[in-house]
Write an enzyme that holds these catalytic residues in place. Structure first.
Site, PDB file in Angstrom:
ATOM      1  N   CYS B  87      -3.431  -3.186  -5.445  1.00  0.00           N
ATOM      2  CA  CYS B  87      -3.794  -1.810  -5.086  1.00  0.00           C
ATOM      3  C   CYS B  87      -3.138  -0.819  -6.052  1.00  0.00           C
ATOM      4  O   CYS B  87      -3.529  -0.742  -7.205  1.00  0.00           O
ATOM      5  CB  CYS B  87      -3.421  -1.549  -3.636  1.00  0.00           C
ATOM      6  N   HIS B 196      -5.465  -6.471  -0.425  1.00  0.00           N
ATOM      7  CA  HIS B 196      -4.049  -6.782  -0.198  1.00  0.00           C
ATOM      8  C   HIS B 196      -3.810  -8.193   0.329  1.00  0.00           C
ATOM      9  O   HIS B 196      -3.781  -8.399   1.543  1.00  0.00           O
ATOM     10  CB  HIS B 196      -3.472  -5.792   0.820  1.00  0.00           C
ATOM     11  N   GLU B 198      -1.022  -9.719   0.458  1.00  0.00           N
ATOM     12  CA  GLU B 198       0.281  -9.806   1.148  1.00  0.00           C
ATOM     13  C   GLU B 198       0.186  -9.453   2.625  1.00  0.00           C
ATOM     14  O   GLU B 198       1.110  -9.724   3.383  1.00  0.00           O
ATOM     15  CB  GLU B 198       1.319  -8.928   0.438  1.00  0.00           C
TER      16      GLU B 198
END
Lengths: 92, 226
Positions: B87, B196, B198
């Site tokens: 991002c 994302h 994560e």
């Protein structure tokens, strides 16, 4: 002291959704006849010394490496003359 | 030996903690790196996390790109250090010219936050070896400026060299050219993407565990080359 103005605009081929949103809002507000709106950034830089060729070369370098992302943006650099400050008002 | 994966914190980073947690869950040791440090603390890989570094002032990632830590990251990335930009981290990598192109405001102007289906196009980068080419994964997407743009020549080059790593499936969420969600450099060690991974590393908190492979890929890669 000299003032240098750097205008940064998205390149013509890059979509400008913010400009489009502004354009779409205009007729609602009674402003007709606007074919296109592009939105950009303006930087006003006060130099400590005169805007000579060496200083302007540094400003262009600043614009090229930092103020603009030349992948998507174009920029122009110009020296603003102090003459028109007296009584010119906000609408010209 | 445990792999050490650095996670950079810029002022305004939001997802550095989640990235560090994902690194730990994958089995590596997360190492906190500060934007003002030039020392990368002998890490084996670096993650530039999501967020709004320096308040997104000027352009997303434009000021972070000139931070002291990025000087070291750029130098090491050019020498082959695996670097993942998520991002805002992707935006920083583009501003740093480690990856071509740029991220612009979503074409519909809305901030978007949803689970996003992606296709892994290239499973041969330092961060995607745990996947197979063509595999479909779902991970969260959340951004306001995620529209990937580059000139036609660059886009053709990326496609021709297999450097489009992820593509959006179903509806294109932000106007990205050719549905591009993530790309890599020519060497395959630098990867950037808008979604994302994560945030998708365990069932309790994520939309699944499809993102874990990014972090296990990096570890596999490091063990493989050690």
């Amino acid at each position: 002291m000299a003032r240098v103005v750097i205008d940064v605009m998205l390149k013509p081929e890059i979509l400008d959704p913010q400009g489009q949103a502004v354009q779409r809002a205009l007729p609602r507000l009674g402003f007709d006849g606007v074919a296109d709106v592009r939105q950009g950034k303006r930087f006003e830089i006060e130099l400590e010394g005169p805007a000579d060729e060496a200083a302007l070369a540094r400003v262009r370098e600043m614009a090229e490496t930092f103020l603009a992302n030349t992948v998507i943006e174009d920029f122009t650099v110009r020296v603003e003359e102090p003459a028109d400050t007296a009584g010119s008002g906000s609408s010209r | 030996m445990t792999a050490r994966i650095g996670v950079v914190t810029f002022p305004g980073s939001l997802d550095d903690r989640d990235a560090a947690r994902a690194v730990r869950l994958a089995g590596a040791e997360p190492v906190a790196l500060w934007h003002r440090d030039t020392d990368l603390r002998e890490v084996d890989a670096v993650i530039l996390p999501g967020g709004f570094s320096y308040g997104d002032y000027l352009r997303c990632g434009a000021i972070a790109r000139f931070s002291p830590v990025m000087g070291s990251v750029i130098e090491r990335a050019r020498a082959g250090l695996p670097v993942l930009g998520i991002c805002n981290g992707f935006q920083v990598l583009c501003e740093a010219h480690l990856l071509p192109g740029a991220l612009t405001r979503n074409d519909h102007l809305h901030f978007i936050c949803r689970d996003q289906r992606l296709r892994v196009e290239n499973a041969d980068t330092a961060w995607t070896r745990a996947y197979t080419a063509g595999q479909e994964i779902t991970i969260p997407l959340k951004n306001g400026e995620g529209g990937y743009v580059a000139d036609e020549r660059t886009l053709d080059e990326l496609e021709g060299e297999g450097r489009v790593v992820f593509r959006y499936l179903e509806a294109n969420p932000n106007g990205s050219r050719r549905d591009i969600a993530g790309i890599t450099n020519a060497a395959g060690n630098v990867v950037g993407l808008m979604p994302h991974p994560e945030h998708a590393v365990e069932d309790l908190t994520g939309s699944g565990t499809d993102g874990l492979g990014f972090f296990t890929s990096a570890i596999e890669n490091l063990v493989g080359t050690a």
